[in-house]
Design an enzyme around this catalytic site. Structure first.
Site, PDB file in Angstrom:
ATOM      1  CG  ASN A  90       6.502   3.332  -0.218  1.00 41.49           C
ATOM      2  OD1 ASN A  90       7.298   4.260  -0.151  1.00 41.49           O
ATOM      3  ND2 ASN A  90       5.883   3.011  -1.331  1.00 41.49           N
ATOM      4  NE  ARG A 125       9.114   2.760  -2.698  1.00 40.59           N
ATOM      5  CZ  ARG A 125       8.683   1.647  -3.265  1.00 40.59           C
ATOM      6  NH1 ARG A 125       9.025   0.468  -2.796  1.00 40.59           N
ATOM      7  NH2 ARG A 125       7.881   1.688  -4.299  1.00 40.59           N
TER       8      ARG A 125
END
Length: 95
Positions: free
Chosen positions: A42, A24
């Site tokens: 997520n 990320r």
């Protein structure tokens, strides 16, 4: 063929070993470098969802980066969906 300067919204689901490996953060960095706004988060099933808005050509560059194999972890598959830009996003954040 669409105008590369046209603003678009990319929604991508990244499958593989992409959680707990800095994916990320890496995606956020690429998005910011490309001048995009959006997020990477997520999902409970182990995927990462990426939302990006900006010039279509820049979103396509981000999608290519997600598929490049240069990211942290291991990407097995990226499923993408293109939508009209909605606006209302600021920055590029990890969620």
């Amino acid at each position: 063929m669409s105008d590369p300067q046209e603003h678009a919204r990319l929604q991508a689901w990244v499958h593989g070993q992409v959680q707990g490996v800095g994916f990320r953060w890496w995606t956020r960095s690429r998005g910011l470098e490309l001048g995009l706004v959006g997020s990477a988060r997520n999902l409970p099933d182990g995927r990462v969802e990426v939302i990006a808005e900006g010039a279509r050509a820049r979103c396509e560059q981000l999608l290519a980066a997600l598929r490049s194999g240069d990211s942290p972890g291991r990407v097995d598959l990226v499923v993408d969906r293109w939508l009209p830009a909605r606006g209302g996003l600021t920055g590029f954040v990890e969620r």
